[in-house]
Design a protein around this motif. Sequence first.
Motif, PDB file in Angstrom:
ATOM      1  N   ARG A   1      27.832  65.401  28.697  1.00  0.00           N
ATOM      2  CA  ARG A   1      27.946  64.041  28.166  1.00  0.00           C
ATOM      3  C   ARG A   1      27.546  63.985  26.697  1.00  0.00           C
ATOM      4  O   ARG A   1      26.548  64.559  26.278  1.00  0.00           O
ATOM      5  CB  ARG A   1      27.059  63.082  28.945  1.00  0.00           C
ATOM      6  CG  ARG A   1      27.561  62.843  30.325  1.00  0.00           C
ATOM      7  CD  ARG A   1      26.787  61.739  30.967  1.00  0.00           C
ATOM      8  NE  ARG A   1      27.268  61.578  32.333  1.00  0.00           N
ATOM      9  CZ  ARG A   1      26.703  60.812  33.219  1.00  0.00           C
ATOM     10  NH1 ARG A   1      25.637  60.133  32.901  1.00  0.00           N
ATOM     11  NH2 ARG A   1      27.192  60.721  34.418  1.00  0.00           N
ATOM     12  N   SER A   2      28.321  63.255  25.928  1.00  0.00           N
ATOM     13  CA  SER A   2      27.984  63.027  24.522  1.00  0.00           C
ATOM     14  C   SER A   2      27.162  61.742  24.421  1.00  0.00           C
ATOM     15  O   SER A   2      27.045  60.980  25.379  1.00  0.00           O
ATOM     16  CB  SER A   2      29.262  62.898  23.699  1.00  0.00           C
ATOM     17  OG  SER A   2      29.969  61.732  24.073  1.00  0.00           O
ATOM     18  N   ARG A   3      26.610  61.489  23.256  1.00  0.00           N
ATOM     19  CA  ARG A   3      25.848  60.252  23.062  1.00  0.00           C
ATOM     20  C   ARG A   3      26.742  59.034  23.240  1.00  0.00           C
ATOM     21  O   ARG A   3      26.327  58.024  23.787  1.00  0.00           O
ATOM     22  CB  ARG A   3      25.208  60.228  21.676  1.00  0.00           C
ATOM     23  CG  ARG A   3      24.015  61.122  21.561  1.00  0.00           C
ATOM     24  CD  ARG A   3      23.373  60.963  20.198  1.00  0.00           C
ATOM     25  NE  ARG A   3      22.295  61.902  20.080  1.00  0.00           N
ATOM     26  CZ  ARG A   3      21.031  61.534  19.965  1.00  0.00           C
ATOM     27  NH1 ARG A   3      20.733  60.280  19.921  1.00  0.00           N
ATOM     28  NH2 ARG A   3      20.094  62.439  19.873  1.00  0.00           N
ATOM     29  N   ARG A   4      27.961  59.127  22.748  1.00  0.00           N
ATOM     30  CA  ARG A   4      28.906  58.016  22.885  1.00  0.00           C
ATOM     31  C   ARG A   4      29.205  57.746  24.362  1.00  0.00           C
ATOM     32  O   ARG A   4      29.276  56.598  24.796  1.00  0.00           O
ATOM     33  CB  ARG A   4      30.190  58.344  22.135  1.00  0.00           C
ATOM     34  CG  ARG A   4      31.122  57.189  22.028  1.00  0.00           C
ATOM     35  CD  ARG A   4      32.286  57.531  21.127  1.00  0.00           C
ATOM     36  NE  ARG A   4      33.478  57.314  21.912  1.00  0.00           N
ATOM     37  CZ  ARG A   4      34.583  57.985  21.827  1.00  0.00           C
ATOM     38  NH1 ARG A   4      34.693  58.951  20.970  1.00  0.00           N
ATOM     39  NH2 ARG A   4      35.605  57.705  22.577  1.00  0.00           N
ATOM     40  N   ASP A   5      29.333  58.811  25.128  1.00  0.00           N
ATOM     41  CA  ASP A   5      29.588  58.696  26.557  1.00  0.00           C
ATOM     42  C   ASP A   5      28.401  58.054  27.270  1.00  0.00           C
ATOM     43  O   ASP A   5      28.562  57.184  28.132  1.00  0.00           O
ATOM     44  CB  ASP A   5      29.875  60.085  27.126  1.00  0.00           C
ATOM     45  CG  ASP A   5      30.454  60.053  28.514  1.00  0.00           C
ATOM     46  OD1 ASP A   5      31.168  59.082  28.835  1.00  0.00           O
ATOM     47  OD2 ASP A   5      30.204  61.008  29.268  1.00  0.00           O
ATOM     48  N   GLU A   6      27.195  58.442  26.916  1.00  0.00           N
ATOM     49  CA  GLU A   6      25.991  57.860  27.516  1.00  0.00           C
ATOM     50  C   GLU A   6      25.859  56.389  27.146  1.00  0.00           C
ATOM     51  O   GLU A   6      25.502  55.564  27.986  1.00  0.00           O
ATOM     52  CB  GLU A   6      24.752  58.621  27.071  1.00  0.00           C
ATOM     53  CG  GLU A   6      24.650  60.001  27.676  1.00  0.00           C
ATOM     54  CD  GLU A   6      23.466  60.775  27.154  1.00  0.00           C
ATOM     55  OE1 GLU A   6      22.794  60.301  26.207  1.00  0.00           O
ATOM     56  OE2 GLU A   6      23.218  61.869  27.685  1.00  0.00           O
ATOM     57  N   ARG A   7      26.143  56.041  25.899  1.00  0.00           N
ATOM     58  CA  ARG A   7      26.069  54.633  25.472  1.00  0.00           C
ATOM     59  C   ARG A   7      27.071  53.784  26.244  1.00  0.00           C
ATOM     60  O   ARG A   7      26.761  52.665  26.646  1.00  0.00           O
ATOM     61  CB  ARG A   7      26.330  54.516  23.978  1.00  0.00           C
ATOM     62  CG  ARG A   7      25.188  54.997  23.142  1.00  0.00           C
ATOM     63  CD  ARG A   7      25.481  54.813  21.674  1.00  0.00           C
ATOM     64  NE  ARG A   7      24.461  55.471  20.894  1.00  0.00           N
ATOM     65  CZ  ARG A   7      24.662  56.039  19.722  1.00  0.00           C
ATOM     66  NH1 ARG A   7      25.872  56.044  19.200  1.00  0.00           N
ATOM     67  NH2 ARG A   7      23.677  56.613  19.075  1.00  0.00           N
TER      68      ARG A   7
END
Length: 69
Positions: A25-31
Amino acid sequence: MLTINVAVLLAVIVLLRLRRRTESRSRRDERFTVVVVLALGVLIAPTPVGRGILNLLGELVDGVGEAAR
């Protein structure tokens, strides 16, 4: 005519997203996941189901608090 309950749709999206592997997961995905979960909470909160969940969690916290004393 087909109607879609937005809360049910968001719940399905959350379940699908949480089943994925966490390492990729990327940060954008987590957000995005956090925003979807918050939106689901806002939609569920004023319903009888939301009130039931709140009452259940309140009783659980009270029980844990009493057990800790």
